[in-house]
Design a protein around this motif. Structure first.
Motif, short mmCIF file in Angstrom:
data_model
loop_
_atom_site.label_atom_id
_atom_site.label_comp_id
_atom_site.label_asym_id
_atom_site.label_seq_id
_atom_site.Cartn_x
_atom_site.Cartn_y
_atom_site.Cartn_z
N THR A 191 14.29 -6.83 -2.70
CA THR A 191 13.54 -5.75 -2.09
C THR A 191 12.07 -6.03 -2.19
O THR A 191 11.62 -6.89 -2.95
CB THR A 191 13.84 -4.42 -2.82
N GLY A 192 11.26 -5.28 -1.41
CA GLY A 192 9.82 -5.54 -1.36
C GLY A 192 9.09 -4.92 -2.51
O GLY A 192 8.26 -4.07 -2.31
N VAL A 193 9.39 -5.32 -3.72
CA VAL A 193 8.67 -4.79 -4.88
C VAL A 193 7.38 -5.54 -5.04
O VAL A 193 7.21 -6.65 -4.57
CB VAL A 193 9.53 -4.91 -6.16
N LEU A 194 6.47 -4.92 -5.77
CA LEU A 194 5.19 -5.56 -6.00
C LEU A 194 5.33 -6.62 -7.07
O LEU A 194 5.78 -6.34 -8.15
CB LEU A 194 4.17 -4.50 -6.44
N TYR A 221 5.46 -17.97 1.47
CA TYR A 221 5.29 -18.36 2.86
C TYR A 221 6.62 -18.79 3.49
O TYR A 221 6.98 -18.33 4.58
CB TYR A 221 4.28 -19.49 2.99
N LYS A 222 7.33 -19.64 2.80
CA LYS A 222 8.63 -20.07 3.30
C LYS A 222 9.62 -18.91 3.28
O LYS A 222 10.36 -18.68 4.25
CB LYS A 222 9.17 -21.22 2.43
N GLN A 223 9.61 -18.16 2.17
CA GLN A 223 10.56 -17.06 2.00
C GLN A 223 10.38 -15.97 3.05
O GLN A 223 11.34 -15.32 3.48
CB GLN A 223 10.43 -16.46 0.60
N ALA A 268 5.84 -7.73 2.46
CA ALA A 268 7.13 -7.14 2.81
C ALA A 268 8.29 -7.89 2.18
O ALA A 268 9.33 -7.31 1.88
CB ALA A 268 7.29 -7.11 4.33
N LYS A 269 8.10 -9.19 1.94
CA LYS A 269 9.17 -10.00 1.35
C LYS A 269 9.15 -9.93 -0.16
O LYS A 269 10.17 -9.68 -0.81
CB LYS A 269 9.03 -11.45 1.81
N GLN A 270 7.97 -10.16 -0.76
CA GLN A 270 7.91 -10.19 -2.22
C GLN A 270 6.73 -9.40 -2.78
O GLN A 270 6.50 -9.36 -3.97
CB GLN A 270 7.84 -11.63 -2.72
N LYS A 272 4.13 -1.11 2.81
CA LYS A 272 5.09 -0.10 2.36
C LYS A 272 6.03 -0.70 1.32
O LYS A 272 6.83 -1.57 1.64
CB LYS A 272 5.91 0.43 3.54
N PRO A 273 5.96 -0.24 0.07
CA PRO A 273 6.89 -0.73 -0.94
C PRO A 273 8.31 -0.30 -0.59
O PRO A 273 8.51 0.68 0.14
CB PRO A 273 6.42 -0.08 -2.24
#
Length: 441
Positions: free
Chosen positions: A22-25, A61-63, A352-354, A368-369
């Motif tokens: 999930t997009g956690v900080l 970047y890849k992820q 958004a990814k990480q 948006k977390p």
């Protein structure tokens, strides 16, 4: 980024939460005990220009699919990412190649702990990216960190680490303290001593087995990371022993170390991780990337019990840059890729990814977390809190020996007081002796 092994705390944190989807900080890079590893985006070859990107750990970047997206936009380009998991392995290797004038990647990542060394000693080895970008895209203080004395911008900002205070709302309630994040922030606004005073109140009715804060070193770093004057002055002179910022951070840390409010846990060691799971401390100074770490280490039992409030003063812990060495084989193409990877739109995609927190303010309104994260932290306006902090962080001067000086003060000086019962004066003297060795004095 301060341990006796010179690892980045930010990188260690992300290694622990890398499995979160999930997009956690979180921070932008991971860390481990192994050496080099590699990964690539679209790297089909076929006579195309292959750009190499050298990073430490997981930049995202890849992820986030950015390499694939870029190569679709530029069919004549392929991208290979060369990953070194540890910064203490990565950066010396980069320095060697910069000095040799060969063997560098087309794009090289630079951790914030190394940016001053890069600026002061390797500025001529990097392309001036300020000529090719609109510098207003990035926070002013972020640009300042990567700018040489003669005005060259040698790195474009990736993520940053604006700080807040994460706290256990349930423990505060049991201790009879205010639990509303806005009212709490108002109580300690502008003064870390007020935060310590609240800790004293907490300890009067502390739930059994709990402390107010994880460690005095944690508080020291939080205070120092919000000070404009640290270990060096603007001329590059070492001033750690005369620095008003160091004095303020040390005094606040000593108030913690000589009290009963600290759990005396060294950050990122296993007991510290267990402290989250066992709810053994009520607060921790948390940069944006630590949100995911807290969520993962606290587990389901912490859901809805943690909250986030603005820190007493805005500060930054962590972050990185990407630069283009003058020895890059494909300099022109590398500059274009570096600009694209660090543009607000791409920083938002990595978030958004990480959720590496962007250094480009234009991206903030789009962040948006994940729902799971906001629910875990009692629906706190996480993005707003960290965005507000990011915009008010003071410009700071870093020096070549910043990291070992800091380690001496936290891992030797403060620990002498907090864990071995030494006096603040004895702790300071122990740190001083170590710093003199580091500086060759």
């Amino acid at each position: 980024m301060r341990t006796t092994t010179r690892r980045s705390h930010r990188l260690l944190a992300l290694a622990a939460v890398a499995a979160l989807t999930t997009g956690v900080l979180a921070g932008c890079a991971g860390d481990s005990d192994d050496g080099d590893s590699s990964g690539s985006g679209n790297n089909s070859g076929g006579g195309k220009t292959t750009l190499t990107v050298g990073t430490f750990g997981v930049f995202g970047y890849k992820q986030a699919g950015l390499y694939d997206e870029y190569t679709k936009l530029h069919p004549d380009i392929t991208i290979k990412e060369n990953v070194t998991t540890r910064t203490d392995v990565y950066w010396p290797k980069v320095l060697t190649r910069l000095q040799a004038g060969s063997g560098t990647d087309d794009i090289q990542a630079i951790e914030v702990g190394n940016i001053t060394e890069a600026v002061q000693t390797q500025g001529s080895k990097f392309v001036d990216l300020g000529k090719d970008v609109d510098k207003s895209q990035w926070l002013d203080w972020k640009n300042a960190q990567a700018t040489t004395a003669d005005g060259k911008l040698i790195g474009l900002g990736t993520d940053i680490g604006p700080m807040a205070i994460c706290y256990r709302k349930d423990l505060f309630e049991k201790a009879g303290l205010e639990t509303d994040r806005t009212k709490l922030a108002a109580q300690w606004k502008g003064d870390w001593n007020k935060y310590v005073d609240l800790g004293k109140q907490y300890m009067k009715k502390a739930p059994s087995g709990t402390k107010f804060v994880d460690s005095a070193s944690s508080v020291y770093n939080a205070v120092l990371n919000g000070e404009s004057e640290r270990y060096y002055d603007k001329s590059g002179k070492v001033v750690w022993d005369k620095s008003s910022g160091v004095k303020n951070a040390w005094d606040v840390a000593m108030s913690v170390a000589t009290s009963n409010m600290s759990a005396k846990l060294k950050q990122f060691d296993k007991p510290w991780d267990q402290g989250y799971a066992n709810a053994s401390f009520a607060t921790v100074a948390c940069p944006a990337w630590m949100i995911g770490y807290i969520q993962e280490k606290s587990g389901d039992a912490g859901k809805g019990k943690w909250d986030v409030a603005a820190a007493p003063t805005a500060g930054n812990w962590g972050g990185a840059f990407i630069g283009v060495p003058t020895a890059a084989k494909h300099q022109k193409e590398a500059i274009e890729l570096a600009k694209w990877l660090t543009a607000p739109e791409q920083q938002a995609k990595v978030f958004a990814k990480q959720a590496s927190f962007p250094s480009a303010p234009a991206a903030y309104s789009t962040l948006k977390p994940a729902t799971a994260t906001t629910e875990f932290f009692s629906n706190a306006p996480i993005t707003q809190i960290f965005s507000d902090a990011a915009k008010t962080i003071p410009a700071q001067v870093f020096g070549v020996k910043d990291q070992p000086i800091n380690t001496a003060l936290t891992d030797i000086g403060i620990l002498q007081v907090e864990q071995k019962g030494k006096s603040p004066e004895q702790g300071w003297d122990a740190a001083t002796n170590e710093i003199k060795d580091v500086l060759g004095q």
